[in-house]
Write an enzyme that holds these catalytic residues in place. Sequence first.
Site, PDB file in Angstrom:
ATOM      1  CE1 TYR A 159       2.379   6.127   0.558  1.00 20.75           C
ATOM      2  CE2 TYR A 159       0.170   5.816   1.431  1.00 20.75           C
ATOM      3  CZ  TYR A 159       1.075   5.702   0.390  1.00 20.75           C
ATOM      4  OH  TYR A 159       0.658   5.185  -0.820  1.00 20.75           O
ATOM      5  CE  LYS A 163       0.813   8.290  -3.310  1.00 26.00           C
ATOM      6  NZ  LYS A 163       1.807   7.916  -4.368  1.00 26.00           N
TER       7      LYS A 163
HETATM    8  N1  LIG Z   1       0.214  -0.762  -2.527  1.00 26.04           N
HETATM    9  C1  LIG Z   1      -0.962  -0.151  -2.412  1.00 26.04           C
HETATM   10  O1  LIG Z   1      -1.934  -0.717  -1.888  1.00 26.04           O
HETATM   11  C2  LIG Z   1      -1.137   1.228  -2.935  1.00 26.04           C
HETATM   12  C3  LIG Z   1      -0.104   1.930  -3.540  1.00 26.04           C
HETATM   13  N2  LIG Z   1      -0.338   3.204  -4.025  1.00 26.04           N
HETATM   14  C4  LIG Z   1       0.721   3.960  -4.708  1.00 26.04           C
HETATM   15  O2  LIG Z   1       1.165   3.194  -5.807  1.00 26.04           O
HETATM   16  C5  LIG Z   1       2.523   3.461  -6.074  1.00 26.04           C
HETATM   17  C6  LIG Z   1       3.272   2.155  -6.160  1.00 26.04           C
HETATM   18  O3  LIG Z   1       3.135   1.483  -4.923  1.00 26.04           O
HETATM   19  P1  LIG Z   1       3.596  -0.026  -4.726  1.00 26.04           P
HETATM   20  O4  LIG Z   1       3.846  -0.636  -6.041  1.00 26.04           O
HETATM   21  O5  LIG Z   1       2.674  -0.654  -3.783  1.00 26.04           O
HETATM   22  O6  LIG Z   1       4.978   0.212  -3.948  1.00 26.04           O
HETATM   23  P2  LIG Z   1       6.388  -0.452  -4.190  1.00 26.04           P
HETATM   24  O7  LIG Z   1       7.221  -0.075  -3.019  1.00 26.04           O
HETATM   25  O8  LIG Z   1       6.267  -1.891  -4.510  1.00 26.04           O
HETATM   26  O9  LIG Z   1       6.901   0.292  -5.490  1.00 26.04           O
HETATM   27  C7  LIG Z   1       7.429   1.566  -5.471  1.00 26.04           C
HETATM   28  C8  LIG Z   1       8.627   1.597  -6.393  1.00 26.04           C
HETATM   29  O10 LIG Z   1       9.172   2.923  -6.354  1.00 26.04           O
HETATM   30  C9  LIG Z   1      10.574   2.803  -6.272  1.00 26.04           C
HETATM   31  N3  LIG Z   1      11.123   3.955  -5.593  1.00 26.04           N
HETATM   32  C10 LIG Z   1      10.994   4.266  -4.285  1.00 26.04           C
HETATM   33  N4  LIG Z   1      11.691   5.364  -4.023  1.00 26.04           N
HETATM   34  C11 LIG Z   1      12.264   5.755  -5.179  1.00 26.04           C
HETATM   35  C12 LIG Z   1      13.117   6.811  -5.533  1.00 26.04           C
HETATM   36  N5  LIG Z   1      13.531   7.693  -4.626  1.00 26.04           N
HETATM   37  N6  LIG Z   1      13.503   6.924  -6.814  1.00 26.04           N
HETATM   38  C13 LIG Z   1      13.111   6.026  -7.734  1.00 26.04           C
HETATM   39  N7  LIG Z   1      12.318   4.992  -7.454  1.00 26.04           N
HETATM   40  C14 LIG Z   1      11.897   4.861  -6.184  1.00 26.04           C
HETATM   41  C15 LIG Z   1      10.830   1.542  -5.457  1.00 26.04           C
HETATM   42  O11 LIG Z   1      12.145   1.054  -5.680  1.00 26.04           O
HETATM   43  C16 LIG Z   1       9.735   0.629  -5.960  1.00 26.04           C
HETATM   44  O12 LIG Z   1      10.185  -0.149  -7.037  1.00 26.04           O
HETATM   45  C17 LIG Z   1       3.016   4.374  -4.947  1.00 26.04           C
HETATM   46  O13 LIG Z   1       3.075   5.682  -5.438  1.00 26.04           O
HETATM   47  C18 LIG Z   1       1.955   4.234  -3.873  1.00 26.04           C
HETATM   48  O14 LIG Z   1       1.846   5.415  -3.123  1.00 26.04           O
HETATM   49  C19 LIG Z   1      -1.563   3.775  -3.939  1.00 26.04           C
HETATM   50  C20 LIG Z   1      -2.597   3.119  -3.358  1.00 26.04           C
HETATM   51  C21 LIG Z   1      -2.475   1.805  -2.810  1.00 26.04           C
HETATM   52  C1  LIG Z   2      -4.992  -6.615  12.326  1.00 25.29           C
HETATM   53  C2  LIG Z   2      -4.187  -5.500  11.832  1.00 25.29           C
HETATM   54  C3  LIG Z   2      -4.704  -4.241  12.412  1.00 25.29           C
HETATM   55  C4  LIG Z   2      -4.229  -5.514  10.328  1.00 25.29           C
HETATM   56  C5  LIG Z   2      -3.172  -4.635   9.719  1.00 25.29           C
HETATM   57  C6  LIG Z   2      -3.416  -4.488   8.262  1.00 25.29           C
HETATM   58  C7  LIG Z   2      -2.683  -3.285   7.708  1.00 25.29           C
HETATM   59  C8  LIG Z   2      -1.214  -3.618   7.642  1.00 25.29           C
HETATM   60  C9  LIG Z   2      -3.279  -2.908   6.359  1.00 25.29           C
HETATM   61  C10 LIG Z   2      -4.769  -2.599   6.497  1.00 25.29           C
HETATM   62  C11 LIG Z   2      -5.103  -1.549   5.464  1.00 25.29           C
HETATM   63  C12 LIG Z   2      -3.841  -1.388   4.654  1.00 25.29           C
HETATM   64  C13 LIG Z   2      -3.629  -0.077   3.889  1.00 25.29           C
HETATM   65  C14 LIG Z   2      -4.776   0.213   2.955  1.00 25.29           C
HETATM   66  O1  LIG Z   2      -4.994  -0.872   2.079  1.00 25.29           O
HETATM   67  C15 LIG Z   2      -4.568   1.483   2.162  1.00 25.29           C
HETATM   68  C16 LIG Z   2      -3.210   1.726   1.642  1.00 25.29           C
HETATM   69  C17 LIG Z   2      -3.037   2.578   0.594  1.00 25.29           C
HETATM   70  C18 LIG Z   2      -1.776   2.988   0.148  1.00 25.29           C
HETATM   71  O2  LIG Z   2      -1.635   3.923  -0.630  1.00 25.29           O
HETATM   72  C19 LIG Z   2      -0.565   2.317   0.673  1.00 25.29           C
HETATM   73  C20 LIG Z   2      -0.837   1.076   1.454  1.00 25.29           C
HETATM   74  C21 LIG Z   2      -2.028   1.218   2.398  1.00 25.29           C
HETATM   75  C22 LIG Z   2      -1.688   2.309   3.413  1.00 25.29           C
HETATM   76  C23 LIG Z   2      -2.315  -0.136   3.091  1.00 25.29           C
HETATM   77  C24 LIG Z   2      -1.141  -0.520   4.033  1.00 25.29           C
HETATM   78  C25 LIG Z   2      -1.424  -1.761   4.895  1.00 25.29           C
HETATM   79  C26 LIG Z   2      -2.729  -1.628   5.673  1.00 25.29           C
HETATM   80  C27 LIG Z   2      -2.616  -0.504   6.696  1.00 25.29           C
END
Ligand SMILES: NC(=O)C1=CN([C@@H]2O[C@H](COP(=O)(O)OP(=O)(O)OC[C@H]3O[C@@H](n4cnc5c(N)ncnc54)[C@H](O)[C@@H]3O)[C@@H](O)[C@H]2O)C=CC1
Ligand SMILES: CC(C)CCC[C@@H](C)[C@H]1CC[C@H]2[C@@H]3[C@H](O)CC4=CC(=O)CC[C@]4(C)[C@H]3CC[C@]12C
Length: 369
Positions: A159, A163
């Site tokens: 992952y 990214k």
């Molecule tokens: N959730 C987090 O804490 C973080 C997320 N991100 C980034 O933010 C973005 C959104 O993440 P989330 O909303 O958490 O994930 P999510 O899984 O809820 O949303 C991702 C969306 O992309 C769509 N998707 C996946 N594969 C696809 C494909 N092949 N074609 C078209 N659509 C596709 C999914 O259906 C989903 O709706 C991602 O790029 C992730 O890497 C970055 C930092 C932290």
């Molecule tokens: C007690 C356990 C060890 C707790 C597990 C928690 C984990 C599932 C989550 C702790 C940190 C999270 C990640 C972090 O917030 C940074 C992230 C950034 C992204 O771009 C995608 C999600 C994630 C990797 C997030 C995923 C869950 C954790 C690893």
Amino acid sequence: MADSAQAQKLVYLVTGGCGFLGEHVVRMLLQREPRLGELRVFDRHLDPWLEELKTGPVRVTAIQGDVTEAHEVAAAVAGAHVVIHTAGLVDVFGRASPETIHEVNVQGTRNVIEACVQTGTQFLVYTSSMEVVGPNTKGHPFYRGNEDTLYEAVHRHPYPCSKALAERLVLEANGREVHGGLPLVTCALRPTGIYGEGHQIMRDFYRQGLRLGGWLFRAIPASVEHGRVYVGNVAWMHVLAARELERRAALMGGQVYFCYDGSPYKSYEDFNMEFLGPCGLQLVGARPLLPYWVLVFLAALNALLQWLLRPLVLYAPLLNPYTLAVANTTFTVSTDKAQRHFGYEPLFSWEDSRTRTILWVQAAGSSAQ
Ligand SMILES: NC(=O)C1=CN([C@@H]2O[C@H](COP(=O)(O)OP(=O)(O)OC[C@H]3O[C@@H](n4cnc5c(N)ncnc54)[C@H](O)[C@@H]3O)[C@@H](O)[C@H]2O)C=CC1
Ligand SMILES: CC(C)CCC[C@@H](C)[C@H]1CC[C@H]2[C@@H]3[C@H](O)CC4=CC(=O)CC[C@]4(C)[C@H]3CC[C@]12C
């Protein structure tokens, strides 16, 4: 779009618009982007809530498609002024293969860039991640760092590798000539751990706590700080960056910005308790209940079981060597770059963000969604 900027209605495309962050970006654009004429929402899975949005004044076009299919991406991008590329495969649990993660996150991003170039779309905002920087495999702390902080970014997990590669593609594409002769302007936003309405892992922790009679057990020392940012502020930052890319192309083009707001610096578990506590859960232990080596052992055992069981069943628990390392390594940001470059201020205070998240956890935890 320079001269008639005030009058011209713009076409925006949001990839991954039905995801956790994507939904907030879509709703934020509809609420806060006055120049929006058409909003295209591109996702592999379209959600029913999109239908409600179609009754408003802005034309909302739902496009079911896959970012790995170049022709589908090109068709969706054609005629768009701005692309916010947030689609991605977020998998740190071993649910998908490394090849699939690479295909979606890297090739998918390449397809988006090439589509912009071919069709003449000039502005691209990419949702990157803190994981592009770290935590690294050596467990070095990143303490209140910013975009210029020196840090040894070493990745092995699919992952963060994907990214990092995708972010590099986006930044290197800045300045490329798009169809029509104008330069492509790109930037990348790097959220830390996003929380808020729609955060499935938070909901899962809540349900697990309820199953355990209202108790959660501390696993990680309280002194390990983990960066978190509210989803509404991350969405707002995307909307603002997309808007300002045109006016401030020379300053913002090819730049990265951490996503930040007023959320407090805390350990992953203590931060979650800000929401789960008011929902009736308690975190047991001022210190971790198990010695760290036991967690390392359990994480390794989970990884082994995942590998052994793979031919039969998908075993993908939250705890594995990678998630343990991320949760157990300090990674927090302190920066004002987005404020300096495009005037970003968080739209939601910490108190607002907290209240909204608590209300969502309460509702989501008790329903079957
Ligand atoms: N959730 C987090 O804490 C973080 C997320 N991100 C980034 O933010 C973005 C959104 O993440 P989330 O909303 O958490 O994930 P999510 O899984 O809820 O949303 C991702 C969306 O992309 C769509 N998707 C996946 N594969 C696809 C494909 N092949 N074609 C078209 N659509 C596709 C999914 O259906 C989903 O709706 C991602 O790029 C992730 O890497 C970055 C930092 C932290
Ligand atoms: C007690 C356990 C060890 C707790 C597990 C928690 C984990 C599932 C989550 C702790 C940190 C999270 C990640 C972090 O917030 C940074 C992230 C950034 C992204 O771009 C995608 C999600 C994630 C990797 C997030 C995923 C869950 C954790 C690893």
